[in-house]
Write a protein that holds these residues in place. Structure first.
Motif, short mmCIF file in Angstrom:
data_model
loop_
_atom_site.label_atom_id
_atom_site.label_comp_id
_atom_site.label_asym_id
_atom_site.label_seq_id
_atom_site.Cartn_x
_atom_site.Cartn_y
_atom_site.Cartn_z
N GLU A 113 0.98 -0.96 0.17
CA GLU A 113 0.15 -0.08 0.06
C GLU A 113 0.94 1.35 -0.18
N THR B 2 -0.24 10.09 7.21
CA THR B 2 -1.61 9.62 6.93
C THR B 2 -2.68 9.59 8.28
N PRO C 114 -15.47 0.46 5.36
CA PRO C 114 -14.12 0.79 4.85
C PRO C 114 -13.66 0.69 3.55
N TYR D 298 -15.03 3.91 1.97
CA TYR D 298 -14.26 5.33 2.17
C TYR D 298 -12.97 5.30 1.64
N ASN D 299 -12.30 3.93 1.81
CA ASN D 299 -10.81 3.98 1.34
C ASN D 299 -10.84 4.06 -0.32
N ALA E 45 -6.94 7.05 5.89
CA ALA E 45 -7.16 5.41 5.85
C ALA E 45 -8.23 5.45 6.90
N TYR E 46 -9.08 4.31 6.63
CA TYR E 46 -10.40 4.00 7.31
C TYR E 46 -10.38 2.85 7.65
#
Ligand code: NAD
Length: 292
Positions: A2, A9, A25, A28-29, A40-41
């Motif tokens: 990633e 972040t 997740p 939203y990501n 990040a979620y």
């Protein structure tokens, strides 16, 4: 590997229990990556008794914000520093934004419902709604529709403990939004239900009736209430087309709205509160469908 995650972040989160099934997740990501945002979620399993600790952790770890799901929605409303007008009336939050250490609580479920109506060409301003139910989803819809200018709302609920909650909501709306006339009736009063629907613009099912595994049930026993210009909306999204929606379609109702859009738009409103940007709803839908 990633590439987006780095030292700068910022974290966003979902708090509730259970959360491992949540689609938030992924949604939203995807959206953060789409907009090139350094966020990040992640979802965290948080019990109701841990809501205050979770709010403190959000402050400590400087989360940009977090969504709140069952069973923490009411408790979390007591743990934040400020509430939006809707969240204040409802006494529950599903979205919290961290504004420089101050946690601001919002309830976007009702806004998601209203936005979804708009997407189908339906406005609530000046309209009369009949809303079945007085639980979490129903209360959020009732409060938001009143705040956004509905003329009248008739709440019908079964003779169960939620009926009392409907009366509490009606009393609060009488004080906070006096321009909207709110009436509470028992679902047993089928003649009154028929009369109220006859002069309503929009009928909403916000009960659990019709939801799997009881998909053969409809909260509307007398289908003669359906007429072509009555907007029929369901909050149930599993199944996507409920028995009530099928019967409304057979009766010729022109605008029938399922519960999936409300779910999507409540998340999109939260995204806008976190980022100031419109969530890439269409792009995410496309991405999701490609993965099926
Ligand atoms: P809740 O438990 O808070 O409220 C349940 C409501 O259903 C109450 O009004 C209760 O009186 C009514 N009810 C239950 N059984 C009934 C029966 N047999 N006859 C008549 N009424 C009955 O639940 P909730 O979280 O408000 O969820 C209600 C519905 O809204 C569910 O179907 C849920 O899937 C849906 N929902 C949709 C969204 C969305 O984004 N589309 C979001 C939240 C909830």
């Amino acid at each position: 590997m990633e590439k987006r995650i780095q030292g700068s972040t910022k974290l966003l989160a979902l708090f509730g229990s259970p959360v491992s099934h949540s689609g938030s997740p992924a949604m939203y990501n995807f959206s953060f990556a789409y907009h090139g945002l350094d966020y990040a979620y992640l979802a965290f399993d948080i019990k109701e008794s841990q809501a205050a600790e979770a709010a403190s952790a959000a402050r400590l770890f400087q989360l940009r914000g977090f969504n709140v799901t069952m069973p923490c929605k009411n408790k979390m409303a007591e743990c934040v520093d400020e509430l939006s007008p809707a969240a204040k009336i409802i006494g529950a939050v599903n979205t919290v934004v961290n504004e420089g250490g101050r946690l601001i609580g919002h309830m976007t479920d009702g806004g998601g419902f209203v936005r979804n109506l708009k997407e189908h060409g339906v406005e609530v301003v000046g309209k009369k709604l009949v809303i079945l139910g007085a639980g979490g989803a129903a209360t959020a819809i009732q409060v938001e529709c009143a705040l956004q200018g509905a003329a009248a709302i008739s709440i019908f609920n079964a003779n169960d403990p939620f009926l009392e909650r409907a009366k509490v909501t009606a009393a609060k709306l009488k004080q906070e939004v006096p321009g909207c006339t709110v009436t509470v009736l028992c679902l047993d009063e089928q003649d009154r239900l028929k009369e109220e629907i006859a002069c309503a613009d929009i009928l909403v099912n916000a009960t659990k009736v019709g939801m799997k595994p009881n998909e053969d049930a409809s909260p509307i026993a007398d289908t003669s209430v359906f007429r072509p210009d009555l907007v029929v909306a369901d909050t149930v999204y599993n199944p996507l087309e409920t028995k009530m929606m099928q019967e409304a379609k057979q009766a010729g109702c022109r605008t029938i709205i399922d519960g999936e859009g409300m779910l999507l738009w409540q998340g999109a409103i939260a995204y806008q509160l976190y980022t100031g940007l419109e969530m890439p709803v269409e792009e995410y839908q496309k991405f999701k469908n490609e993965g099926k």
